[in-house]
Write a protein that holds these residues in place. Structure first.
Motif, short mmCIF file in Angstrom:
data_model
loop_
_atom_site.label_atom_id
_atom_site.label_comp_id
_atom_site.label_asym_id
_atom_site.label_seq_id
_atom_site.Cartn_x
_atom_site.Cartn_y
_atom_site.Cartn_z
N ASP A 165 0.83 -1.21 0.00
CA ASP A 165 0.00 0.00 0.00
C ASP A 165 0.86 1.26 0.00
N LEU A 166 1.95 1.24 0.78
CA LEU A 166 2.83 2.40 0.82
C LEU A 166 3.50 2.62 -0.54
N ARG A 167 3.97 1.53 -1.16
CA ARG A 167 4.60 1.68 -2.48
C ARG A 167 3.61 2.24 -3.49
N THR A 168 2.37 1.72 -3.46
CA THR A 168 1.35 2.19 -4.40
C THR A 168 1.05 3.67 -4.18
N GLU A 169 0.82 4.04 -2.92
CA GLU A 169 0.49 5.44 -2.62
C GLU A 169 1.65 6.36 -2.98
#
Length: 609
Positions: free
Chosen positions: A266-270
């Motif tokens: 999720d952090l990479r995507t955001e």
């Protein structure tokens, strides 16, 4: 109470210098200038002997002034007219730079200032304005305080991501990413609680078997058959506890490891989606390697902390409290030996963590520098080979690689000394327990002060368990420091706002004719050095024009403004009579055809490009 702006906090925290010109000094200078405002200023923080000092240089509409503190704390102000300036010279040095403002030939300098690299950008702004004046141009600076804060805090913000708030705030923000996975989190936490509770069962049963089964059977007060039944029941209970404990361990490992991967994803995507929204000015300030490290390595370093650190630290604290109560209930004298030093151990772990946090921040910056070299060299390998620069690039990479290794080895030297020392203290606590317990075990006549063999065996087993949460808290503190350092770097990018943004209700032009007009457009990349100054022209639909001028004259800047890669600092860019800032940026760029100055091919087929 409103929060203090970020740039002043950065300056005060990392430079130990004033965040702004002192207000009393500013009033005195403006009073000397008959009320004319201070338009731009910087601090010369070195004296002639290369010692740190506080000396200010300020310019107004028609005058300039230097100010330094006297021994009694008052200000000495020397003011001169800007029209007397004929030459401005910058003399660079290894660790400092000098700025000399000269008047008529043969006369003493109007001002001679020496400063560290901290003040370099602020002094460059002043030098640019004065040089423009010598050339007959009069750039008008913006807000003096804001320009100074940006100039001094900017390099710090670019160099490190330790400016995104306190470590506690970063941790709370990081924990917020667990919210969508509450069920997995609760399942992992419940399994960890079960592991903790079941771990207390075998030591208790061991003490029970020794004191309430083995000793009575040997003394003849308990029949052998009844003793065997009780002993086998205790052994079976131990087996069940171990079996259920391992099942709970499997559930915990499965749930938390997957949870950590989900949050890292999720952090990479955001982060990647946010990078797509940021303006070109952000990419001109940041190095490619540092951004790649944030998306890849920094998000991956958060996995271990999210997967195990949160639950392990929480349960270790609970286990310490529970085991403390158990040890005190078994024998309060021996229990105090184990419990009283714990606050000191936790304090030392906390102080060690603060030091490691700073070291990790330095190490990640060195690692980003290494990635920067790779991201520069590999795409530019054609240029490297064309100019036979392979050996130079090898030396550059080796130097950065050695610097990164040196920082990580520094971390290893610190923690490999700290942990054996800490565990030596824990072992000293264990030996103290033995010293106090042996006389009470051997002397049965000690009465109330004696301790039974079963109680002491249980105490020893619980004491062994007591050391484990201290080790876990310490090891997780190191993991947490790695995670917070990486989280700072990730959140720094996420907190960066795009400078080019659509209005609340952007418009689309349908149909779009393509008439372009520049209406008194002024633009500067840093807010002080104006590349375009009051430019006005118009291009009719279908008309073809060519921009001709020297390098740095503003040709590419005009193209960037038409594509709305940047917004003008003054004036308007109009398309079909509408201000570009009122149009929907994504839709507008779809109507443009651009052949960039440096073509770039993505990996893939011609069709995909």
């Amino acid at each position: 109470m409103s929060e203090k702006p970020q740039d002043p906090r950065i300056i005060e925290r990392y430079t130990d210098q004033p965040a702004r010109m002192p207000s009393d000094l500013r009033r005195k200078i403006e009073g000397r200038w008959n009320g004319a405002p201070v338009q731009l200023y910087a601090m010369a923080d070195l004296d002639e002997s290369m010692s740190l000092t506080e000396r200010w240089f300020a310019i107004g509409p028609s005058r300039a002034a230097t100010a330094s503190r006297r021994d009694d704390g008052s200000w000495r102000i020397d003011s001169f007219a800007r029209r007397d300036i004929e030459t401005v010279r910058e003399i660079p040095g290894l660790s400092s730079t000098s700025l000399v403002v000269l008047g008529s030939p043969g006369e003493s300098p109007l001002a001679s200032l020496r400063y560290t690299h901290r003040q370099r950008r602020a002094m460059e702004n002043l030098r640019f304005v004065l040089e423009e004046q010598v050339e007959g141009r009069q750039p008008v600076p913006g807000n003096a305080d804001l320009e100074y804060e940006r100039a001094v805090a900017g390099p710090l913000r670019d160099a490190q991501a330790l400016v995104g708030g306190t470590r506690r705030a970063v941790l709370w923000r990081l924990l917020g990413y667990l919210r969508p996975y509450r069920r997995r989190m609760l399942a992992g936490f419940a399994a960890a609680m079960a592991i903790t509770g079941l771990s207390l069962v075998p030591p208790f049963l061991a003490g029970y078997v020794i004191d309430d089964v083995v000793r009575p059977v040997r003394e003849g007060s308990l029949p052998l058959s009844q003793g065997l039944r009780a002993a086998w029941a205790a052994v079976m209970a131990m087996a069940v506890a171990y079996l259920v404990r391992q099942v709970a361990a499997h559930v915990r490992l499965r749930q938390m490891s997957v949870l950590g991967e989900y949050v890292a994803r999720d952090l990479r995507t955001e982060l990647y989606e946010h990078l797509q929204r940021l303006s070109l000015s952000f990419y001109s300030r940041k190095k490619t390697g540092g951004l790649i490290t944030r998306v890849s390595s920094d998000t991956d370093r958060l996995w271990e902390f999210l997967a195990f650190g949160i639950v392990d630290v929480s349960l270790s604290a609970v286990m310490l409290v529970g085991l403390s109560a158990v040890l005190l209930s078994l024998d309060w004298r021996l229990g105090l030996v184990m419990i009283l030093p714990v606050p000191l151990l936790c304090w030392s772990i906390f102080k060690h963590g603060e030091r490691i946090h700073r070291l990790f921040a330095r190490a990640w910056r060195k690692w980003s520098g290494l990635t920067d070299i790779l991201s520069d060299t590999i795409p530019g390998m054609r240029v490297v080979k064309a100019f036979n620069q392979e050996e130079r690039e090898k030396r550059r990479f080796d130097a950065s690689n050695e610097a990164a290794m040196g920082e990580f080895n520094r971390i290893h030297r610190v923690w490999t000394f700290f942990w054996p020392t800490l565990m030596l203290g824990v072992h000293a606590m264990t030996m103290t327990v033995w010293v106090l317990a042996v006389p009470r075990l051997l002397d049965a006549s000690a009465g109330v002060a004696s301790v039974t063999a079963g109680t002491f065996v249980s105490f020893l087993l619980y004491m062994t368990m007591y050391v484990q949460p201290i080790e876990v808290i310490g090891q997780m503190a190191r993991v947490m420091n790695r995670a917070t350092s990486s989280a700072h770097r990730v959140f720094e990018v996420l907190d960066t706002e795009p400078e080019v943004r659509d209005v609340a209700r952007p418009r689309r032009l349908d149909p779009m004719r393509g008439a372009v007009e520049f209406d008194s457009v002024t633009f500067g990349y840093d807010g002080v050095k104006q590349v375009l100054k009051g430019i006005s022209f118009s291009v009719a639909p279908g008309e073809m024009i060519g921009l001709v001028g020297p390098s740095g004259g503003g040709k590419t800047t005009i193209t960037n403004l038409i594509a709305r890669f940047y917004d003008p600092t003054g004036g308007r860019v109009l398309v079909d009579g509408s201000d570009l800032r009122a149009l929907e940026t994504g839709w507008y760029r779809q109507q443009l055809g651009i052949v960039l100055q440096d073509p770039y091919l993505f990996h893939g087929s011609i069709l995909e490009n």
